[in-house]
Design a protein around this motif. Structure first.
Motif, PDB file in Angstrom:
ATOM      1  N   GLY A 133       0.821  -1.206   0.000  1.00 42.44           N
ATOM      2  CA  GLY A 133       0.000   0.000   0.000  1.00 42.44           C
ATOM      3  C   GLY A 133       0.850   1.249   0.000  1.00 42.44           C
ATOM      4  O   GLY A 133       2.049   1.208  -0.273  1.00 42.44           O
ATOM      5  N   THR A 134       0.214   2.358   0.332  1.00 45.23           N
ATOM      6  CA  THR A 134       0.877   3.658   0.348  1.00 45.23           C
ATOM      7  C   THR A 134       0.688   4.297   1.722  1.00 45.23           C
ATOM      8  O   THR A 134      -0.423   4.281   2.269  1.00 45.23           O
ATOM      9  CB  THR A 134       0.282   4.590  -0.723  1.00 45.23           C
ATOM     10  OG1 THR A 134       0.401   3.953  -2.002  1.00 45.23           O
ATOM     11  CG2 THR A 134       1.010   5.915  -0.760  1.00 45.23           C
ATOM     12  N   VAL A 135       1.756   4.840   2.271  1.00 41.39           N
ATOM     13  CA  VAL A 135       1.660   5.507   3.573  1.00 41.39           C
ATOM     14  C   VAL A 135       0.719   6.704   3.448  1.00 41.39           C
ATOM     15  O   VAL A 135       0.940   7.596   2.629  1.00 41.39           O
ATOM     16  CB  VAL A 135       3.043   5.968   4.063  1.00 41.39           C
ATOM     17  CG1 VAL A 135       2.915   6.763   5.361  1.00 41.39           C
ATOM     18  CG2 VAL A 135       3.968   4.766   4.256  1.00 41.39           C
ATOM     19  N   ALA A 136      -0.346   6.700   4.269  1.00 37.69           N
ATOM     20  CA  ALA A 136      -1.330   7.781   4.236  1.00 37.69           C
ATOM     21  C   ALA A 136      -1.057   8.821   5.310  1.00 37.69           C
ATOM     22  O   ALA A 136      -1.306  10.016   5.107  1.00 37.69           O
ATOM     23  CB  ALA A 136      -2.749   7.224   4.405  1.00 37.69           C
ATOM     24  N   ALA A 168      14.585   4.938   9.445  1.00 36.62           N
ATOM     25  CA  ALA A 168      15.414   3.946   8.758  1.00 36.62           C
ATOM     26  C   ALA A 168      14.758   3.465   7.463  1.00 36.62           C
ATOM     27  O   ALA A 168      15.442   3.212   6.471  1.00 36.62           O
ATOM     28  CB  ALA A 168      15.684   2.761   9.682  1.00 36.62           C
ATOM     29  N   LEU A 169      13.430   3.354   7.472  1.00 35.97           N
ATOM     30  CA  LEU A 169      12.710   2.909   6.286  1.00 35.97           C
ATOM     31  C   LEU A 169      12.446   4.046   5.305  1.00 35.97           C
ATOM     32  O   LEU A 169      12.025   3.805   4.171  1.00 35.97           O
ATOM     33  CB  LEU A 169      11.371   2.274   6.691  1.00 35.97           C
ATOM     34  CG  LEU A 169      11.446   0.948   7.462  1.00 35.97           C
ATOM     35  CD1 LEU A 169      10.060   0.545   7.951  1.00 35.97           C
ATOM     36  CD2 LEU A 169      12.026  -0.151   6.582  1.00 35.97           C
ATOM     37  N   GLY A 170      12.686   5.274   5.769  1.00 34.36           N
ATOM     38  CA  GLY A 170      12.431   6.423   4.904  1.00 34.36           C
ATOM     39  C   GLY A 170      10.954   6.627   4.618  1.00 34.36           C
ATOM     40  O   GLY A 170      10.563   6.984   3.500  1.00 34.36           O
ATOM     41  N   ARG A 175       4.715   7.402   0.347  1.00 35.46           N
ATOM     42  CA  ARG A 175       5.744   6.367   0.141  1.00 35.46           C
ATOM     43  C   ARG A 175       5.085   4.997   0.099  1.00 35.46           C
ATOM     44  O   ARG A 175       4.205   4.689   0.901  1.00 35.46           O
ATOM     45  CB  ARG A 175       6.745   6.423   1.304  1.00 35.46           C
ATOM     46  CG  ARG A 175       7.820   5.333   1.290  1.00 35.46           C
ATOM     47  CD  ARG A 175       8.931   5.733   0.344  1.00 35.46           C
ATOM     48  NE  ARG A 175      10.212   5.186   0.744  1.00 35.46           N
ATOM     49  CZ  ARG A 175      10.693   3.992   0.411  1.00 35.46           C
ATOM     50  NH1 ARG A 175       9.967   3.183  -0.323  1.00 35.46           N
ATOM     51  NH2 ARG A 175      11.885   3.602   0.801  1.00 35.46           N
ATOM     52  N   GLU A 176       5.488   4.173  -0.845  1.00 35.98           N
ATOM     53  CA  GLU A 176       4.969   2.821  -0.938  1.00 35.98           C
ATOM     54  C   GLU A 176       5.652   1.939   0.104  1.00 35.98           C
ATOM     55  O   GLU A 176       6.847   2.083   0.377  1.00 35.98           O
ATOM     56  CB  GLU A 176       5.189   2.258  -2.341  1.00 35.98           C
ATOM     57  CG  GLU A 176       4.391   2.988  -3.406  1.00 35.98           C
ATOM     58  CD  GLU A 176       4.758   2.543  -4.806  1.00 35.98           C
ATOM     59  OE1 GLU A 176       5.654   1.686  -4.938  1.00 35.98           O
ATOM     60  OE2 GLU A 176       4.163   3.060  -5.768  1.00 35.98           O
ATOM     61  N   LEU A 260       6.337  -3.347   8.982  1.00 32.88           N
ATOM     62  CA  LEU A 260       6.395  -2.619   7.733  1.00 32.88           C
ATOM     63  C   LEU A 260       7.739  -2.837   7.034  1.00 32.88           C
ATOM     64  O   LEU A 260       8.775  -2.917   7.687  1.00 32.88           O
ATOM     65  CB  LEU A 260       6.180  -1.117   7.957  1.00 32.88           C
ATOM     66  CG  LEU A 260       4.791  -0.700   8.459  1.00 32.88           C
ATOM     67  CD1 LEU A 260       4.723   0.813   8.580  1.00 32.88           C
ATOM     68  CD2 LEU A 260       3.689  -1.207   7.530  1.00 32.88           C
ATOM     69  N   ALA A 261       7.698  -2.918   5.733  1.00 32.91           N
ATOM     70  CA  ALA A 261       8.901  -3.059   4.921  1.00 32.91           C
ATOM     71  C   ALA A 261       8.812  -2.102   3.752  1.00 32.91           C
ATOM     72  O   ALA A 261       7.731  -1.828   3.235  1.00 32.91           O
ATOM     73  CB  ALA A 261       9.052  -4.494   4.425  1.00 32.91           C
ATOM     74  N   ALA A 262       9.954  -1.557   3.357  1.00 26.22           N
ATOM     75  CA  ALA A 262       9.989  -0.644   2.222  1.00 26.22           C
ATOM     76  C   ALA A 262      11.204  -0.970   1.376  1.00 26.22           C
ATOM     77  O   ALA A 262      12.257  -1.347   1.895  1.00 26.22           O
ATOM     78  CB  ALA A 262      10.050   0.814   2.687  1.00 26.22           C
ATOM     79  N   ASN A 263      11.072  -0.851   0.048  1.00 20.62           N
ATOM     80  CA  ASN A 263      12.181  -1.123  -0.853  1.00 20.62           C
ATOM     81  C   ASN A 263      13.117   0.075  -0.925  1.00 20.62           C
ATOM     82  O   ASN A 263      12.696   1.195  -0.781  1.00 20.62           O
ATOM     83  CB  ASN A 263      11.638  -1.439  -2.252  1.00 20.62           C
ATOM     84  CG  ASN A 263      10.855  -2.730  -2.250  1.00 20.62           C
ATOM     85  OD1 ASN A 263      11.364  -3.773  -1.827  1.00 20.62           O
ATOM     86  ND2 ASN A 263       9.623  -2.689  -2.690  1.00 20.62           N
TER      87      ASN A 263
END
Length: 263
Positions: A133-136, A168-170, A175-176, A260-263
């Protein structure tokens, strides 16, 4: 996040041929010699010949017609087979790029966000549920922060993580990201009995599948928008709930159990 495809030809017991070696073939056609192609590609003369030999081995026939010319190099041209390899490579590259572009979100909201695409194709995780998803929104406290992840226009998920993890995840609105949830962290209840609960996340759906084991049951909820949520509960709990395929149910998930994980 821009996503691009990388294509390579490969076979057992042979070095793969990717974009760099295709560029070497193009340099041979352009320069007319192995030595000139090596200079254009920024590699040594020997490396160029080694690459040509590897490509000839992979395809089983010469792609370059030439001979070593000593210190001055030798004349060389692409064979008809070499020209076909270059043409096919670029054709496949274009088709893959078009397929990837078609999967990306369009103006109408269809398609797959890059984070979902990356996790779906390239990432492995032991978590049974991975929802992109996308951070709202992000509400920060002294130590932790509550991150709201929009899974769709009608569905959102809250995760409580540390402020350090946010940095750390930005993470930021827009952000996706991907939410990882272990199936054992998903609590199930009949939809009409879970109106008031302390669990931060309450997601309703329809039982799409139930598989009973000797001790536990795996229940899959269809939560809409092509998404499913899997819960593992004890067999006795599943029997007590009486959930069957087609029944409406509610998944309860504590925000602290969402990773949560982010690329």
């Amino acid at each position: 996040m821009p996503v691009r495809v990388q294509l390579s030809f490969a076979a057992a017991n042979a070095s793969p041929v990717g974009a760099e070696r295709i560029r070497l073939l193009e340099a041979v056609a352009r320069e007319g010699s192995i030595s000139g192609a090596a200079r254009a590609a920024g590699i040594t003369y020997k490396s160029a010949w080694d690459a040509v030999d590897a490509m000839n081995t992979l395809f089983g026939r010469p792609l370059v017609d030439g001979r070593a010319g000593g210190r001055k190099g030798g004349g060389a041209v692409l064979t008809a087979e070499g020209a076909r390899v270059v043409a096919v490579f670029h054709h496949l590259e274009g088709e893959m790029a078009r397929a990837l572009a078609a999967m990306q979100p369009g103006p109408d909201g269809t398609g797959l966000p890059a984070a979902t695409l990356m996790w779906g194709l390239f990432m492995r995780t032991s978590a049974r549920n991975a929802l992109g998803g996308t951070v709202a929104a992000i509400a920060e406290g002294t130590v932790t922060a509550e991150v709201t992840l929009a899974l769709s226009d009608r569905l959102a998920l809250s995760a409580v993580i540390t402020r350090d993890s946010v940095r750390a995840l930005g993470l930021f609105p827009g952000r996706e990201a991907t939410a990882l949830i272990k199936a054992s962290f998903v609590i199930l209840a009949p939809a009409d009995e879970a109106r008031r609960t302390s669990a931060r996340n309450r997601i309703e759906g329809v039982v799409a599948r139930r598989e009973d084991g000797a001790v536990n049951s795996e229940v899959t909820l269809d939560i809409g928008d092509g998404r499913t949520l899997v819960a593992v509960v004890t067999l006795e709990a599943a029997k007590d709930l009486g959930l069957a395929v087609g029944d409406r149910a509610c998944a309860l998930i504590d925000a602290s159990h969402v990773i949560l994980a982010a690329n």
